[in-house]
Write a protein that holds these residues in place. Structure first.
Motif, short mmCIF file in Angstrom:
data_model
loop_
_atom_site.label_atom_id
_atom_site.label_comp_id
_atom_site.label_asym_id
_atom_site.label_seq_id
_atom_site.Cartn_x
_atom_site.Cartn_y
_atom_site.Cartn_z
N LEU A 87 47.05 41.18 -8.75
CA LEU A 87 46.50 40.16 -7.87
C LEU A 87 47.55 39.72 -6.85
O LEU A 87 48.75 39.67 -7.15
N PRO A 88 47.12 39.37 -5.64
CA PRO A 88 48.07 38.88 -4.64
C PRO A 88 48.58 37.49 -5.01
O PRO A 88 47.92 36.74 -5.71
N ARG A 89 49.76 37.18 -4.56
CA ARG A 89 50.32 35.84 -4.78
C ARG A 89 49.72 34.88 -3.75
O ARG A 89 49.27 35.30 -2.67
N ALA A 147 37.93 41.53 -0.99
CA ALA A 147 38.63 40.33 -1.47
C ALA A 147 37.98 39.74 -2.70
O ALA A 147 38.52 38.81 -3.30
N SER A 148 36.83 40.28 -3.08
CA SER A 148 36.08 39.69 -4.19
C SER A 148 36.86 39.67 -5.49
O SER A 148 36.77 38.74 -6.29
N ASP A 149 37.67 40.72 -5.71
CA ASP A 149 38.41 40.82 -6.96
C ASP A 149 39.91 40.67 -6.73
O ASP A 149 40.72 41.14 -7.53
N VAL A 154 42.01 34.66 -6.89
CA VAL A 154 43.16 33.75 -6.94
C VAL A 154 42.78 32.37 -6.41
O VAL A 154 43.12 31.34 -7.01
N LEU A 155 42.08 32.33 -5.30
CA LEU A 155 41.67 31.04 -4.74
C LEU A 155 40.71 30.31 -5.68
O LEU A 155 40.73 29.08 -5.77
N LEU A 195 45.73 30.97 -13.31
CA LEU A 195 46.26 32.11 -12.57
C LEU A 195 47.17 32.97 -13.45
O LEU A 195 47.14 34.21 -13.38
N ALA A 196 47.95 32.32 -14.33
CA ALA A 196 48.83 33.06 -15.23
C ALA A 196 48.01 33.89 -16.22
O ALA A 196 48.39 35.01 -16.57
N THR A 197 46.88 33.34 -16.65
CA THR A 197 46.01 34.07 -17.58
C THR A 197 45.47 35.34 -16.94
O THR A 197 45.38 36.39 -17.57
N LEU A 198 45.11 35.26 -15.67
CA LEU A 198 44.60 36.43 -14.97
C LEU A 198 45.67 37.50 -14.82
O LEU A 198 45.35 38.69 -14.77
#
Length: 206
Positions: A87-89, A147-149, A154-155, A195-198
């Protein structure tokens, strides 16, 4: 006549000698007891053997002391874990914030909070007519199909209950359109945890 002979009895009933007659238990009772014990042992062995066969054909089970000795299914974990999604930051995501509610200044305050959390902020203002005062939920996240995944995922950790949608844009920026039910972004600690879980590799479970 011997002293052991009861009065009035003689002849063939006369007891001679100085010892009492010995009374023996019939031998057939002992045989019955031994046969019963043997039958119980045989039934026990047969029952144990049956349980072993059931265990073999049902795939086996192990007894867990944590469950009080009850049988629990065996689990053979996968030798590898599922890698986390790349995932992007937040610093790689540009977010446009639009206000679709009658409340003034909501887009700016939300954009400022997202900037503090590391997101890059693009356009800030009122929602386009397509969405203005037409978003009953907490918000809508818009972005390209790609951007869906990634960016939208992230957002989405910043606002629970927001709906993600894809549009026809070809750019990498994404939109946050604030809806009527919006109160505030999620607490940053909770958002960071989500976010950390993802980003954590998925371990095989038993």
């Amino acid at each position: 006549m011997s002293m052991l002979t009861p009065p009035g009895m003689g002849g063939k009933y006369r007891i001679t000698g100085s010892t009492y007659p010995r009374m023996r238990r019939p031998r057939h009772r002992r045989r019955i007891v031994l046969a019963a014990v043997a039958a119980v042992v045989a039934l026990g062995l047969a029952g144990w053997g049956t349980l072993q066969l059931i265990d073999v054909f049902s795939g086996g089970s192990t007894k867990s002391t944590a469950t009080g000795g009850r049988d629990t299914p065996r689990c053979t974990p996968s030798p590898t874990t599922t890698p986390a999604r790349a995932l992007p930051r937040p610093g790689q995501i540009t977010v446009n914030v639009y206000n679709a509610t009658p409340r003034e200044g909501l887009a700016k305050t939300t954009a400022d909070e997202l900037r503090k959390r590391g997101f890059v902020i693009g356009k800030v203002g009122n929602a386009p007519e397509t969405y203005d005062k037409k978003v009953p939920g907490a918000g809508i996240l818009l972005g390209a199909t790609t951007a869906s995944d990634s960016a939208l995922t992230v957002l989405g950790t910043q606002l629970k209950g927001a709906t993600s949608k894809a549009d026809t844009r070809t750019t990498k920026d994404v939109d946050l359109i604030i809806g009527t039910a919006f109160k505030a972004l999620d607490v940053q600690k909770d958002a960071d945890q989500a976010l950390a879980t993802l980003s954590t590799p998925v371990k095989p479970s038993c």
